[in-house]
Design an enzyme around this catalytic site. Sequence first.
Site, PDB file in Angstrom:
ATOM      1  N   HIS A 166      -2.130   7.659   1.138  1.00  0.00           N
ATOM      2  CA  HIS A 166      -3.239   6.767   0.775  1.00  0.00           C
ATOM      3  C   HIS A 166      -4.502   7.399   1.339  1.00  0.00           C
ATOM      4  O   HIS A 166      -4.533   7.814   2.492  1.00  0.00           O
ATOM      5  CB  HIS A 166      -2.989   5.385   1.397  1.00  0.00           C
ATOM      6  CG  HIS A 166      -3.863   4.311   0.847  1.00  0.00           C
ATOM      7  ND1 HIS A 166      -5.233   4.317   0.994  1.00  0.00           N
ATOM      8  CD2 HIS A 166      -3.570   3.197   0.143  1.00  0.00           C
ATOM      9  CE1 HIS A 166      -5.730   3.240   0.402  1.00  0.00           C
ATOM     10  NE2 HIS A 166      -4.742   2.555  -0.133  1.00  0.00           N
ATOM     11  N   ARG A 181     -12.384   1.056  -2.904  1.00  0.00           N
ATOM     12  CA  ARG A 181     -12.851   2.117  -3.817  1.00  0.00           C
ATOM     13  C   ARG A 181     -12.960   1.583  -5.236  1.00  0.00           C
ATOM     14  O   ARG A 181     -13.877   1.932  -5.972  1.00  0.00           O
ATOM     15  CB  ARG A 181     -11.917   3.331  -3.766  1.00  0.00           C
ATOM     16  CG  ARG A 181     -12.100   4.166  -2.511  1.00  0.00           C
ATOM     17  CD  ARG A 181     -11.170   5.373  -2.481  1.00  0.00           C
ATOM     18  NE  ARG A 181      -9.787   4.981  -2.410  1.00  0.00           N
ATOM     19  CZ  ARG A 181      -8.866   5.276  -3.316  1.00  0.00           C
ATOM     20  NH1 ARG A 181      -9.174   6.025  -4.356  1.00  0.00           N
ATOM     21  NH2 ARG A 181      -7.622   4.856  -3.174  1.00  0.00           N
TER      22      ARG A 181
END
Length: 574
Positions: A236, A258
């Site tokens: 991640h 994001r």
Amino acid sequence: MNRLDTDVLILGSGGAGLFAALHAKAGAPDLDVTVAVKGLLGKCGCTRMVQGGYNVALAPGDSVERHFMDTIEGGKWLNDQELAWILVTVARERIRELENELGCFFDRNPDGSIHQKAFAGQTFDRTVHKGDLTGIEIINRLAEQVWARRIGRLEDHRAVALIKSTDGGAIAGVLMIDMRTGEFLFVRARAVLLATGGGPTMYRYHTPSGDKTCDGLAMALGAGLRLRDMEMVQFHPTGLLAGPETRMTGTVLEEGLRGYGAYLLDGQGRRFMTKTDKRAERATRDIVSRAMFAEMRAANTGPMGGLFLTMAHLDPAEVRRQFPGMVERCADCGFDLVSGRVEVVPTAHYMMGGVEFRPDCSTALEGLYAAGEDTGGVHGANRLGGNGVANSTVFGGIAGDTLAKWTPRHGKFRDPDEAAIETAVAECRTPLAKAPGDLEEVREGLARLMWDDAGIVRDAASLKRALAGLDDLDKTLDGVGVEARDLAYNLAWHDWLNLKNLILVSKVIAAAALARDDSRGAHWRADFPETGDLATSAFTSARLVVGKIDVAMRPVKFTRVRPGETLIKDTAAE
Ligand SMILES: Cc1cc2nc3c(=O)[nH]c(=O)nc-3n(C[C@H](O)[C@H](O)[C@H](O)COP(=O)(O)OP(=O)(O)OC[C@H]3O[C@@H](n4cnc5c(N)ncnc54)[C@H](O)[C@@H]3O)c2cc1C
């Protein structure tokens, strides 16, 4: 040795284990179902840690075909397409079950429909969530329902070996350690579900809960089962970097940040994702993690060797409203997520690989079933954010349905191979007979080795180094003893067992990565940067043969769609 019989034994109490328990009990109320778990039911594992949410095609304009194609494209055509199809179709049932039968309440739009947010790598905003702490909602409601039923619980019980019947043809039960006393317990069962949730905690930076040390995968290898796609370890991009002295380092800052528009900056404050991918920060996890790793190798980093995540250009009130958990987590570590910069590093998050299993969750060993993060094939080379908890709840429920049908008809209490039990007990007791030594050195060595040589970027030389280093670490571990005076909650002993499993599974990761001579999804070979021909894609299938890892390449069957084709219909007409 203590012994116990139960019709169905479920190992693990995450989304997969608890869903399986509920479905098994609902389908066959007379079955004696027991959940055994390394921690406390509802308080351990990764489902509880799910932040971002749950992928499901619900909204007008979205479709299961679109969700399926995103999953297959994200998985770089390595997925088992039947498993992926089940994931996307049954997720629609499961999310209704979560709300209408189990009592979860997910965030809504003003018109009352379920709110779905953007996650990277998806062509539609389809991630259902409860703020940014979705897993707590799911696991609390599931645990309440399990507590309300006559389902047995073995908490603080660690499974250490799958034991076959005397003729070796089926599973007879599971050897466990009652961690509260240190005593061994053999649980005989007509059927067993493996749902211990993988967990790549062998890497220097990692996100999963500490109870996850690949125990299920190691036990499956010990029982002769095949693991597929083990080279596919997902990093991640945004693990918190809060310094070496805190376990908060490595914990994840969710993908939705994001998705919502957060930027990644290098040490000089420049955006770098724009030069890598047209989706910039919203590219898939593998692409973002690799771009970050390249910046780190080029030393374009912040003070602790990481990069920066910032949301300072976005509406601060909205960031606070939408991401309260993330804002608080950053503040706890001295970072201001709303108007400052947070130092982040790619962090090992999820294993796409796992036990080879069939759509009804059966495995090659009669009576043994598998579901959730312990399994491989659903995600192929890359898991989309939001498809993890969908996977564990979808297949956990299916496993429960299968167990309810199969166990009364075919499940038998079988005599276990007593010699195998004795061998497994002796192996577990290895460190108790030796002088206490330094486990930390082995743990540090493993974390460094896997991060440097079998991590985000690999090549043949680094993987061979990793395999040799892992053999050395294994030997070193065998020589390290732990204090044996008191076995009740003897965490050093359990650490030793954890490391043993992590080293074994690390070897499989490195061997599978060496066998795959192309780059795709989460697997990047610096010496083979091209993706091979998609039409002749093959997946790795590993097993233990007399203590040695054997990796075969097996062709992917394109049962629903071939590379270059799509199932997406004209959505304007939907
Ligand atoms: C921080 C974080 C955030 C995440 N966010 C998301 C997200 O937003 N969306 C998403 O889709 N996915 C997310 N994931 C992934 C998701 O959590 C997993 O895919 C999913 O929850 C796995 O479910 P599971 O039931 O297979 O395993 P888990 O929920 O991990 O449960 C495993 C269980 O097995 C038990 N266990 C382990 N070893 C043994 C043993 N030897 N004996 C007995 N019991 C054992 C554990 O104690 C635990 O109870 C996230 C993961 C993490 C770590």
